[in-house]
Enzyme design. Structure first.
Site, short mmCIF file in Angstrom:
data_model
loop_
_atom_site.label_atom_id
_atom_site.label_comp_id
_atom_site.label_asym_id
_atom_site.label_seq_id
_atom_site.Cartn_x
_atom_site.Cartn_y
_atom_site.Cartn_z
N CYS A 2 0.82 -1.20 0.00
CA CYS A 2 0.00 0.00 0.00
C CYS A 2 0.86 1.26 0.00
O CYS A 2 1.74 1.45 0.85
CB CYS A 2 -0.97 0.05 1.17
SG CYS A 2 -2.22 -1.24 1.14
N ARG A 26 4.25 -0.71 -4.53
CA ARG A 26 3.83 -1.09 -3.18
C ARG A 26 2.43 -1.69 -3.16
O ARG A 26 1.97 -2.18 -2.11
CB ARG A 26 3.88 0.13 -2.25
CG ARG A 26 5.26 0.71 -2.06
CD ARG A 26 5.20 1.93 -1.16
NE ARG A 26 4.87 1.58 0.20
CZ ARG A 26 5.76 1.39 1.17
NH1 ARG A 26 7.06 1.49 0.90
NH2 ARG A 26 5.39 1.10 2.39
N TRP A 72 -2.62 -2.71 -1.93
CA TRP A 72 -2.34 -4.14 -1.98
C TRP A 72 -3.34 -4.79 -1.03
O TRP A 72 -3.31 -4.56 0.18
CB TRP A 72 -0.91 -4.43 -1.54
CG TRP A 72 -0.50 -5.86 -1.67
CD1 TRP A 72 -0.36 -6.58 -2.81
CD2 TRP A 72 -0.16 -6.76 -0.60
NE1 TRP A 72 0.05 -7.86 -2.54
CE2 TRP A 72 0.17 -8.00 -1.19
CE3 TRP A 72 -0.10 -6.64 0.80
CZ2 TRP A 72 0.56 -9.11 -0.43
CZ3 TRP A 72 0.28 -7.74 1.55
CH2 TRP A 72 0.61 -8.94 0.94
N ASN A 98 -2.43 2.50 5.52
CA ASN A 98 -1.56 1.36 5.27
C ASN A 98 -1.37 0.65 6.60
O ASN A 98 -1.09 1.28 7.62
CB ASN A 98 -0.21 1.82 4.72
CG ASN A 98 0.75 0.67 4.48
OD1 ASN A 98 0.34 -0.46 4.28
ND2 ASN A 98 2.04 0.96 4.52
N GLY A 99 -1.54 -0.67 6.59
CA GLY A 99 -1.38 -1.43 7.82
C GLY A 99 -2.58 -2.31 8.08
O GLY A 99 -3.36 -2.61 7.17
N GLU A 471 16.60 -19.22 -3.95
CA GLU A 471 16.33 -17.89 -4.54
C GLU A 471 15.88 -18.02 -5.99
O GLU A 471 14.98 -17.30 -6.44
CB GLU A 471 17.57 -17.00 -4.42
CG GLU A 471 17.42 -15.63 -5.02
CD GLU A 471 16.29 -14.78 -4.44
OE1 GLU A 471 15.95 -13.75 -5.07
OE2 GLU A 471 15.75 -15.13 -3.38
N LYS A 475 12.25 -16.65 -7.42
CA LYS A 475 12.12 -15.72 -8.55
C LYS A 475 11.16 -16.26 -9.60
O LYS A 475 10.32 -15.55 -10.13
CB LYS A 475 13.49 -15.46 -9.20
CG LYS A 475 14.44 -14.61 -8.41
CD LYS A 475 14.10 -13.14 -8.41
CE LYS A 475 13.24 -12.71 -7.26
NZ LYS A 475 13.70 -12.91 -5.93
N GLU A 478 7.35 -16.41 -8.37
CA GLU A 478 6.65 -15.16 -8.09
C GLU A 478 6.33 -14.35 -9.33
O GLU A 478 5.39 -13.56 -9.30
CB GLU A 478 7.42 -14.32 -7.06
CG GLU A 478 8.75 -13.77 -7.50
CD GLU A 478 9.47 -13.05 -6.35
OE1 GLU A 478 8.84 -12.71 -5.33
OE2 GLU A 478 10.69 -12.85 -6.47
N HIS A 494 14.19 -38.79 -0.79
CA HIS A 494 13.32 -38.80 0.39
C HIS A 494 11.95 -38.18 0.07
O HIS A 494 11.36 -37.51 0.92
CB HIS A 494 14.01 -38.07 1.55
CG HIS A 494 15.29 -38.71 1.95
ND1 HIS A 494 15.36 -39.81 2.78
CD2 HIS A 494 16.58 -38.45 1.58
CE1 HIS A 494 16.61 -40.17 2.93
NE2 HIS A 494 17.39 -39.36 2.22
N LYS A 588 5.96 -4.88 -3.13
CA LYS A 588 7.40 -4.79 -2.90
C LYS A 588 7.77 -4.79 -1.42
O LYS A 588 8.71 -5.45 -1.01
CB LYS A 588 7.93 -3.52 -3.56
CG LYS A 588 9.44 -3.34 -3.48
CD LYS A 588 10.15 -4.36 -4.33
CE LYS A 588 11.64 -4.13 -4.37
NZ LYS A 588 12.33 -5.21 -5.08
#
Length: 593
Positions: A2, A26, A72, A98-99, A471, A475, A478, A494, A588
């Protein structure tokens, strides 16, 4: 998550819309503005991105002040009704938030019993109605009274029909105030404010700010007592609104130069900046972060095990907060966050500090909340990163952490001066090796065409290559939305072998020459079952398609071998027509737990 922007001053509508475009990384589920003119507040909001909002705002509209938001979604689906701003029932107060308001349901039920009518599914709308219910002639009193009734994390900016002021409330969610002449700005990202403000201040937690049309700003605690807050001059930030292209690719291509910058910045800032007395006291090191930041800590911990003979533990920040990891005055915690505003990481820093540990922030933002929550701070010097999927920040985090850990190991006497100097010097050759790898990116683009229709992609690595696999998997999933997982290669037998079949792609990372035979055996196991294998390695493999990378110092391989994986994710996503800079359901900077 947000983006918030609000201002008093000339050109407020256009500046707010432009700022929201900059803040779109954001959150980009919906966007809106509230325009105050005289005693009237007009709301314009749309589901979708800021470009759609701009089309709905009359070209000739002017406002004395404007507040804006790009969302968001957390509480409530993506819709115009759930977009911010929200206005109170009698149109006296409008808010952006925001929050998370943790007690919003109890507040909502109470307000509804008094006649308030809600139009959204969000927790944020409760703030607008609560302000109106608390107003009895004194706007500041209504704002402080409202602030004391809210539980959770929140950055709120308020415009009101009762006067020309803007009001802001802040607790555990980023909010910065800026001034320039008689113009005042509120924003959730200091980099955005640098486009407009001459001086800025970080709002402390549990404060209210009041800005007037004259350009004055005053701060109060939630009881209405004045609070002193320092303003400082902000550095100019990169203007990322006008770039025409994919930020993710731009940021990958910047990695060699940013690594050089990270090393230069590290030593320009004095290196480790811990005394030998503090270092000798350390018996336990935590590397704490979320997502990509956690993966950089995972890799740094693998390197640290080669340098140090003490416990070095990577931990996901959200787990660290609520689990019982031991902390005392022999504990050093590196808190890793690109933005420095990641809520879980900030809470983890607070927990370490409360229990006697030493905290060290590793971030990309010098004026972040995390920086001020920690005893020490190091800027990774990656500069602005605006694609949601982090790339260059990972490489710079890793280099910065490697230098920090090498300095600690040298001061503790667990590596000698020769090894220490080789680690430092190898950063320079790393940048050249990455440039060489980027020059061969056409090979990775071709591979993307071949694997874009894979039913799943599994990433494998051993020891220090496993964090790189983690990583790479992150990437890919997402931004391409292909199912992807990362495993230590030895775990194949396993359970994971059950998933190997035709249509599956395996990406193996193999940079340790001592483990080549082991990785070759793991590759054979999946090839036998029909999977396609790509191997990122400086060495040859007869049973896989090899993406060749140069040989570098063993402490540098993680920052190098991840680059082909970053490119692979980018090219696969492009082949699938994904929005590589703004993937679905993500933002982000995650500023709530």
């Amino acid at each position: 998550m947000c983006g918030i922007f609000g201002m008093i001053g000339s050109g407020a509508v256009d500046k707010t819309l432009s700022a929201l475009k900059r803040l779109e990384y954001r959150g980009y589920d919906s966007a809106g503005i509230a325009v105050k003119n005289g005693g009237c507040i007009n709301i314009y909001k749309q589901a979708g991105m800021v470009g759609q909002l701009r089309k709905s705002v009359p070209a000739d509209i002017v406002g004395e002040s404007v507040i804006g938001h790009t969302r968001w979604a957390t509480h409530g689906e993506v819709s115009q009704a759930n977009a911010h701003p929200f206005i109170s029932q009698h149109k006296q107060f409008a808010v952006v938030h925001n929050g998370i308001i943790e007690n919003h349901l109890s507040l909502k039920y109470r307000l509804q019993s008094c006649g308030a009518e809600f139009t959204s599914q969000t927790d944020s709308e409760v703030v607008a109605h609560l302000l109106e219910a608390n107003f009895s002639g004194d706007t500041l009193a209504a704002v402080t009274s409202t602030a004391k009734q809210l539980e959770g994390s929140f950055a709120v900016v308020v415009t009101t029909a009762h006067n020309g002021n803007l009001y802001a409330i802040k607790r555990k969610s980023p909010l910065v105030v800026g001034v320039s002449g008689n113009e005042v700005y509120f924003c959730s990202d200091i980099r955005c404010l640098s486009q407009y403000a001459v001086k800025v201040a970080q709002m402390p937690d549990d404060t209210v700010a009041v800005s007037a049309p004259s350009g004055s700003v005053a701060f109060y605690d939630f009881d209405g007592n004045p609070v002193s807050v320092k303003f400082f001059t902000v550095d100019a930030a990169e203007d990322f609104a006008d770039f025409d292209g994919d930020y993710m690719l731009k940021e990958i291509l910047e990695i060699p130069e940013k690594i050089r910058q990270a090393k230069k910045g590290y030593f320009a800032d004095g290196g480790l900046n811990l005394t030998a007395k503090v270092v000798h006291r350390i018996k336990r090191i935590y590397l704490i972060g979320c997502g990509t930041a956690y993966n950089s800590g995972l890799e740094a911990a693998a390197l640290a095990r080669e340098m140090l003979n003490i416990d070095v533990l990577p931990v996901i920040a959200s787990e660290f907060i609520y689990d019982r990891y031991p902390v005392d005055n022999t504990t050093l915690a590196f808190l890793i966050s690109q933005s420095g505003e990641t809520a879980d990481t900030i809470r983890a820093a607070e927990r370490v500090a409360e229990t006697g540990g030493f905290t060290y922030a590793v971030t990309n933002t010098s004026t972040s909340t995390l920086r001020y929550a920690c005893n020490k701070f190091k800027n990774i010097c990656a500069d602005g990163e605006f694609a949601v999927a982090s790339t260059k920040a990972y490489n710079c985090q890793l280099i910065t952490l490697t230098l920090l850990l090498a300095d600690i190991a040298y001061l503790k006497g667990s590596i000698d001066e020769n090894v220490h100097n080789k680690i430092i010097d190898s950063v320079d050759s790393l940048s050249a090796a990455i440039e060489s790898t980027l020059a061969d990116s056409y090979q990775i683009a071709r591979l993307a065409d071949e694997i874009k229709d894979s039913s799943a992609v599994f990433f494998l690595g051993r020891t220090r290559d496993y964090p790189t696999a983690a990583e790479g998997s992150l990437k890919l999933k997402e931004i391409s939305y292909i199912h992807s997982e990362a495993y230590p290669a030895g775990e194949l037998k396993h359970g994971t072998l059950a998933l190997m079949e035709k249509g599956v792609t395996v990406v193996a990372i193999a940079t340790d020459s001592a483990l080549i035979d082991k990785m070759s055996s793991s590759i054979a196991e999946v090839v036998t079952r029909g999977a396609r294998v790509i191997c990122v390695s400086p060495y040859g493999f007869s049973n896989a398609t090899v993406v060749k990378i140069p040989v570098v110092n063993r402490f540098m391989f993680g920052a190098l071998s991840v680059v082909p994986l970053q490119l692979l994710a980018y090219y696969v996503a492009k082949r699938l027509n994904r929005n590589v800079d703004k993937p679905r359901n993500l933002a982000k900077s995650v500023t709530v737990e």
